[in-house]
Scaffold this motif. Structure first.
Motif, PDB file in Angstrom:
ATOM      1  N   TYR A 317       6.181  -7.047   2.718  1.00  9.37           N
ATOM      2  CA  TYR A 317       4.876  -6.523   2.324  1.00  9.37           C
ATOM      3  C   TYR A 317       4.976  -5.243   1.496  1.00  9.37           C
ATOM      4  O   TYR A 317       4.190  -5.050   0.564  1.00  9.37           O
ATOM      5  CB  TYR A 317       4.019  -6.266   3.577  1.00  9.37           C
ATOM      6  CG  TYR A 317       3.557  -7.537   4.231  1.00  9.37           C
ATOM      7  CD1 TYR A 317       2.301  -8.061   3.962  1.00  9.37           C
ATOM      8  CD2 TYR A 317       4.384  -8.226   5.115  1.00  9.37           C
ATOM      9  CE1 TYR A 317       1.872  -9.235   4.559  1.00  9.37           C
ATOM     10  CE2 TYR A 317       3.969  -9.401   5.718  1.00  9.37           C
ATOM     11  CZ  TYR A 317       2.708  -9.906   5.437  1.00  9.37           C
ATOM     12  OH  TYR A 317       2.290 -11.083   6.016  1.00  9.37           O
ATOM     13  N   TYR A 318       5.894  -4.361   1.852  1.00  9.43           N
ATOM     14  CA  TYR A 318       5.977  -3.070   1.170  1.00  9.43           C
ATOM     15  C   TYR A 318       7.092  -3.079   0.135  1.00  9.43           C
ATOM     16  O   TYR A 318       8.105  -3.769   0.280  1.00  9.43           O
ATOM     17  CB  TYR A 318       6.169  -1.943   2.184  1.00  9.43           C
ATOM     18  CG  TYR A 318       4.901  -1.695   2.983  1.00  9.43           C
ATOM     19  CD1 TYR A 318       3.860  -0.949   2.435  1.00  9.43           C
ATOM     20  CD2 TYR A 318       4.742  -2.221   4.261  1.00  9.43           C
ATOM     21  CE1 TYR A 318       2.687  -0.733   3.155  1.00  9.43           C
ATOM     22  CE2 TYR A 318       3.578  -2.013   4.982  1.00  9.43           C
ATOM     23  CZ  TYR A 318       2.549  -1.270   4.418  1.00  9.43           C
ATOM     24  OH  TYR A 318       1.390  -1.059   5.115  1.00  9.43           O
ATOM     25  N   ARG A 319       6.904  -2.274  -0.908  1.00  8.51           N
ATOM     26  CA  ARG A 319       7.802  -2.311  -2.062  1.00  8.51           C
ATOM     27  C   ARG A 319       9.083  -1.529  -1.844  1.00  8.51           C
ATOM     28  O   ARG A 319      10.118  -1.849  -2.429  1.00  8.51           O
ATOM     29  CB  ARG A 319       7.064  -1.773  -3.297  1.00  8.51           C
ATOM     30  CG  ARG A 319       5.882  -2.634  -3.716  1.00  8.51           C
ATOM     31  CD  ARG A 319       4.974  -1.926  -4.699  1.00  8.51           C
ATOM     32  NE  ARG A 319       4.313  -0.769  -4.096  1.00  8.51           N
ATOM     33  CZ  ARG A 319       3.369  -0.041  -4.693  1.00  8.51           C
ATOM     34  NH1 ARG A 319       2.992  -0.347  -5.933  1.00  8.51           N
ATOM     35  NH2 ARG A 319       2.818   0.992  -4.076  1.00  8.51           N
ATOM     36  N   THR A 320       9.000  -0.485  -1.029  1.00 10.70           N
ATOM     37  CA  THR A 320      10.181   0.343  -0.776  1.00 10.70           C
ATOM     38  C   THR A 320      10.257   0.675   0.709  1.00 10.70           C
ATOM     39  O   THR A 320       9.245   0.613   1.436  1.00 10.70           O
ATOM     40  CB  THR A 320      10.132   1.663  -1.571  1.00 10.70           C
ATOM     41  OG1 THR A 320       9.036   2.461  -1.069  1.00 10.70           O
ATOM     42  CG2 THR A 320       9.943   1.401  -3.062  1.00 10.70           C
ATOM     43  N   THR A 321      11.426   1.035   1.150  1.00  9.12           N
ATOM     44  CA  THR A 321      11.597   1.453   2.547  1.00  9.12           C
ATOM     45  C   THR A 321      10.765   2.697   2.825  1.00  9.12           C
ATOM     46  O   THR A 321      10.161   2.817   3.905  1.00  9.12           O
ATOM     47  CB  THR A 321      13.084   1.735   2.827  1.00  9.12           C
ATOM     48  OG1 THR A 321      13.853   0.605   2.437  1.00  9.12           O
ATOM     49  CG2 THR A 321      13.314   2.030   4.295  1.00  9.12           C
ATOM     50  N   MET A 342      -6.037  -2.232   3.521  1.00  8.19           N
ATOM     51  CA  MET A 342      -5.103  -3.293   3.155  1.00  8.19           C
ATOM     52  C   MET A 342      -4.724  -3.193   1.683  1.00  8.19           C
ATOM     53  O   MET A 342      -3.735  -3.799   1.249  1.00  8.19           O
ATOM     54  CB  MET A 342      -5.718  -4.673   3.420  1.00  8.19           C
ATOM     55  CG  MET A 342      -5.948  -5.007   4.879  1.00  8.19           C
ATOM     56  SD  MET A 342      -6.308  -6.771   5.126  1.00  8.19           S
ATOM     57  CE  MET A 342      -7.842  -6.965   4.208  1.00  8.19           C
ATOM     58  N   LEU A 343      -5.520  -2.458   0.923  1.00  6.03           N
ATOM     59  CA  LEU A 343      -5.299  -2.338  -0.514  1.00  6.03           C
ATOM     60  C   LEU A 343      -4.280  -1.246  -0.816  1.00  6.03           C
ATOM     61  O   LEU A 343      -4.068  -0.331  -0.002  1.00  6.03           O
ATOM     62  CB  LEU A 343      -6.620  -2.028  -1.215  1.00  6.03           C
ATOM     63  CG  LEU A 343      -7.758  -3.030  -1.008  1.00  6.03           C
ATOM     64  CD1 LEU A 343      -9.042  -2.517  -1.632  1.00  6.03           C
ATOM     65  CD2 LEU A 343      -7.383  -4.396  -1.577  1.00  6.03           C
ATOM     66  N   ASP A 344      -3.680  -1.331  -1.985  1.00  2.49           N
ATOM     67  CA  ASP A 344      -2.785  -0.282  -2.490  1.00  2.49           C
ATOM     68  C   ASP A 344      -1.628   0.012  -1.540  1.00  2.49           C
ATOM     69  O   ASP A 344      -1.175   1.155  -1.435  1.00  2.49           O
ATOM     70  CB  ASP A 344      -3.574   1.000  -2.770  1.00  2.49           C
ATOM     71  CG  ASP A 344      -4.693   0.775  -3.776  1.00  2.49           C
ATOM     72  OD1 ASP A 344      -4.465   0.030  -4.740  1.00  2.49           O
ATOM     73  OD2 ASP A 344      -5.790   1.324  -3.569  1.00  2.49           O
ATOM     74  N   PHE A 345      -1.183  -1.017  -0.814  1.00  2.00           N
ATOM     75  CA  PHE A 345      -0.017  -0.881   0.070  1.00  2.00           C
ATOM     76  C   PHE A 345      -0.227   0.229   1.101  1.00  2.00           C
ATOM     77  O   PHE A 345       0.685   0.987   1.420  1.00  2.00           O
ATOM     78  CB  PHE A 345       1.251  -0.625  -0.753  1.00  2.00           C
ATOM     79  CG  PHE A 345       1.559  -1.727  -1.720  1.00  2.00           C
ATOM     80  CD1 PHE A 345       2.325  -2.816  -1.327  1.00  2.00           C
ATOM     81  CD2 PHE A 345       1.071  -1.690  -3.018  1.00  2.00           C
ATOM     82  CE1 PHE A 345       2.612  -3.849  -2.222  1.00  2.00           C
ATOM     83  CE2 PHE A 345       1.343  -2.715  -3.913  1.00  2.00           C
ATOM     84  CZ  PHE A 345       2.112  -3.797  -3.519  1.00  2.00           C
ATOM     85  N   ALA A 346      -1.447   0.315   1.640  1.00  2.00           N
ATOM     86  CA  ALA A 346      -1.781   1.361   2.598  1.00  2.00           C
ATOM     87  C   ALA A 346      -1.531   0.883   4.029  1.00  2.00           C
ATOM     88  O   ALA A 346      -0.948  -0.184   4.272  1.00  2.00           O
ATOM     89  CB  ALA A 346      -3.224   1.815   2.389  1.00  2.00           C
ATOM     90  N   SER A 347      -2.020   1.652   5.015  1.00  2.00           N
ATOM     91  CA  SER A 347      -1.555   1.475   6.396  1.00  2.00           C
ATOM     92  C   SER A 347      -2.074   0.214   7.076  1.00  2.00           C
ATOM     93  O   SER A 347      -1.408  -0.314   7.974  1.00  2.00           O
ATOM     94  CB  SER A 347      -1.921   2.707   7.229  1.00  2.00           C
ATOM     95  OG  SER A 347      -3.325   2.888   7.278  1.00  2.00           O
TER      96      SER A 347
END
Length: 698
Positions: A317-321, A342-347
């Motif tokens: 789901y996330y782009r980086t560690t 849920m947007l912008d890779f948030a929590s």
């Protein structure tokens, strides 16, 4: 927090013993109904529920001369006494670091929309008094050497108004209030389940007259079900929210609340579409919210399939560690699921990922003995590679240890100690968890004094619909204390609860008993266990954090059909001890239909995703993204700003639901009090008659 804290201190904040109940007074009267002799107790006011809000109302009314009793299904066994988190929060005006003002605090409380502005201000301005009175009773809220209360940031709280006694804040609140109630001699009728409100009159003259309840100890040859009567002109509903509504829930077992009872009495309810969901351990084990330091120490989160194979699913789901680890941390103070996060890779992408894993049949764990695995193709986890807000917090907290469990021991050893009390050692074993229902923000529609649309009935705590779409963490505990006090003040000013009433209620009691016995049918194919399974599955699978217009509409049809079947066929039971549960599950089925009906009405009116629920559809304007690409199945509608300014009101007519919307009550922030002008309203009781709601018709 450092680790050189004695075990006795840790024990005092985790093992919170409750006071011993004193013998209750006898029922001095009998109501004769169709050959049954029902014990009857007359008093000025019944507080239904023995949690923090109900006990506050009872204590404050008793101090003002009210003739009040507490009726409880299980004293010290409800949500207040049995729920919590790593640092269970009380949200009050800030007295340390930065000061505060009530207007800005009120804005923060109502920021999510669909909340009355005057209610938000009442909760803000009353918070200092509520906290001080709890401290006076012995609540051990932490202070610095100058007397300032220690604070931190919590959900929907951009200032840092949160404080805590540790994981058991609300239980400690219940304890000090219970001790005061017992000191004041307030009778507490335990193991007593409310069944129906007794009402008298019609139209604007309709008001509450008492409560029909059931007690196993009162069963006898001439009272085979153990029914009893409380005759009173005032009732305070304080039995909490409908905790049994969802299968996936962090509520303690047996928390039914009184919303179904209120609906059956024709009382208006509001905002019942709004709730809170978040990560927690479920009720099958030890139900507990996993907010705060549990996730701020950034444990490894993974799932396991049926063969035992681990899956590092957050890496999809996330782009980086760094991004993944930072958002795990942020679940500490962004704990409730929120659609826009849920947007912008948030929590809240964390919540969605966990939800999808469990829906796929995999079990999800957090491991405090492992740091997060890296996102595939990225660098390993490092405390030196976190977002600035996260690294600053951990550095200021001194949480720079190598492993999550060591960071947790440093930041909050109570969080570890609490699970050990329930035979779960998170220092040794991974902890299973999921996304669960935690709170209903809506409830009984009340005015500025906690008064419902039925004369004589008040609602406080989670029974009251005072919250909006979102709320700061800990504001519910504060609201219960503030409105418990205000309800008591209003009741005392009216004088209606000063003495026990006289008169014959046998006709009203007979009607209520007939309604209960009419539900009981030993030949019915419906059992309360069947109804429980059906209601909870429908709510968790169709009305949780992810909804679609189609599934909600279908759930509405199914919920209405179930209630029609219950009305036509009744529910079976095997022994008198089950009657209370039969009634409660009939009422929970009604609550379920009310919630789904209101949500379907909202969606049909163009309502979008807000707070706890994402309304997903192919034409939705918002699209969550994952490292693997767009999550098209979770494209969702956005909220219409106009809906933030109104609330959905629901009333059961006996044949169906009346739904309407009303604008939020406003509050003039520019208005200023003037002592000589406004003092007479205080002296004469004028403040108690302003802006009270009129009774609902019917």
């Amino acid at each position: 927090m450092t680790t050189d804290i004695s075990q006795s201190i840790l024990d005092a904040l985790t093992d919170v013993d409750m006071p011993r109940l004193v013998p209750e007074p006898p029922f001095p009267a009998i109501t004769n109904v169709d050959g049954q002799r029902l014990p009857t107790y007359r008093c000025g006011c019944v507080v239904l529920g023995s949690g923090a809000a109900g006990l506050r109302a009872a204590v404050e009314l008793k101090r003002r001369g009210g003739d009040v009793v507490v009726v409880s299904q299980s004293a010290w066994g409800g949500t207040s006494a049995c729920s919590g988190s790593d640092k269970q929060t009380l949200h009050t005006a800030n007295t340390s670091d930065r000061g505060d003002n009530y207007t800005s605090m009120a804005r923060a409380i109502r920021a999510g929309g669909a909340m009355d502005e005057d209610t938000a201000y009442i909760e803000a301005v009353g918070s200092g008094r509520a906290m001080a009175s709890l401290q006076y009773l012995g609540l051990p809220l932490p202070q610095d050497e100058l007397g300032g209360t220690l604070r931190y940031q919590t959900d929907h709280d951009e200032v840092g108004r949160a404080t805590s006694c540790g994981p058991r804040t609300s239980r400690l609140m219940v304890r000090v209030l219970a001790e005061e109630a017992l000191r004041l001699g307030i009778p507490i009728f335990n193991q007593t389940t409310g069944l129906r409100l007794l009402t008298d009159g019609t139209g604007d003259n309709r008001r509450v007259a008492g409560l029909l309840a059931i007690r196993s100890r009162d069963r006898s040859a001439d009272n085979p079900l153990g029914v009893c009567v409380f005759q009173c002109p005032v009732i305070v509903l304080a039995a909490g929210g409908p905790g049994e509504l969802y299968r996936d829930s962090v509520f303690p077992n047996g928390c039914f609340g009184s919303l179904g009872m209120a609906l059956e009495a024709g009382i208006e309810v509001t905002n019942i579409t709004e709730a809170q969901f978040g990560i927690s351990t479920r009720r099958e084990g030890f139900p507990w919210n996993l907010s705060g330091t549990y996730v701020q120490v950034i444990p490894h989160i993974y799932s396991v399939d049926g063969s035992g194979a681990e899956r590092h699913f957050l890496g999809d789901y996330y782009r980086t560690t760094r991004e993944m680890a930072s958002n795990i941390f942020r679940k500490g103070y962004q704990w409730p699921f929120h659609a826009t996060r849920m947007l912008d890779f948030a929590s809240s992408l964390v919540d969605l990922a966990i939800f999808r894993e469990t829906q796929s049949g995999r079990r999800v764990f957090m491991d405090f003995n492992r740091n997060p695995l890296p996102v595939p193709g990225d660098r390993p986890f490092s405390l030196a590679r976190l977002d600035p807000d996260v690294s600053t917090y951990l550095r200021n907290a001194g949480a720079v240890q190598a492993l999550p469990i060591d960071r947790l021991r440093h930041m909050n050893p109570l969080a570890i100690e609490l699970y050990r009390r329930y035979k779960v050692d998170i220092a040794a074993d991974p902890l299973e968890f999921s996304v669960n229902n935690q709170h209903m923000n809506g409830g009984v529609k009340v005015d500025i004094w906690g008064q419902s649309s039925l004369a004589g009935v008040y609602a406080v705590g989670e029974a009251a619909g005072t919250h909006g779409v979102t709320r700061p963490g800990g504001s519910a505990l504060n609201a219960g204390q503030v409105f418990g006090t205000r309800a008591a003040e209003h009741i005392a000013a009216s004088g209606t609860a000063d003495t026990a009433p006289k008169g014959d209620l046998s006709g009203l009691v007979a009607d209520a008993v007939t309604a209960v016995t009419g539900l009981l049918n030993r030949d019915s194919p419906l059992t309360h266990a069947d109804v429980r399974e059906t209601v909870q599955a429908r709510m968790s699978d169709n009305v949780g954090i992810i909804c679609t217009p189609e599934t909600v509409a279908a759930a509405r049809t199914d919920a209405a059909r179930l209630n029609a079947d219950i009305r036509a066929q009744g529910m079976s039971f095997n022994r008198p001890a089950e009657v209370g549960r039969v009634v409660q599950w009939q009422q929970m089925a009604l609550v379920s239909e009310a919630v789904i009906t209101a949500l379907d009405h909202y969606i049909e009116g163009g309502g979008g995703s807000r707070g706890a629920r994402a309304i997903c559809e192919t034409g939705g304007e918002a699209l969550p993204m994952a490292r693997s690409g767009p999550l098209e199945g979770f494209r969702f509608r956005t909220e219409k700003p106009a809906h933030q300014a109104e609330q959905i009101v629901v009333r059961w007519t006996g044949e169906g639901f009346d739904l309407s919307t009303r604008p939020n009550r406003t509050f003039d922030e520019t208005a200023k009090a003037f002592f000589e002008r406004d003092w007479p309203d205080w002296l004469t009781g004028g403040i108690y008659t302003a802006r009270t709601q009129t009774p609902a018709k019917g």
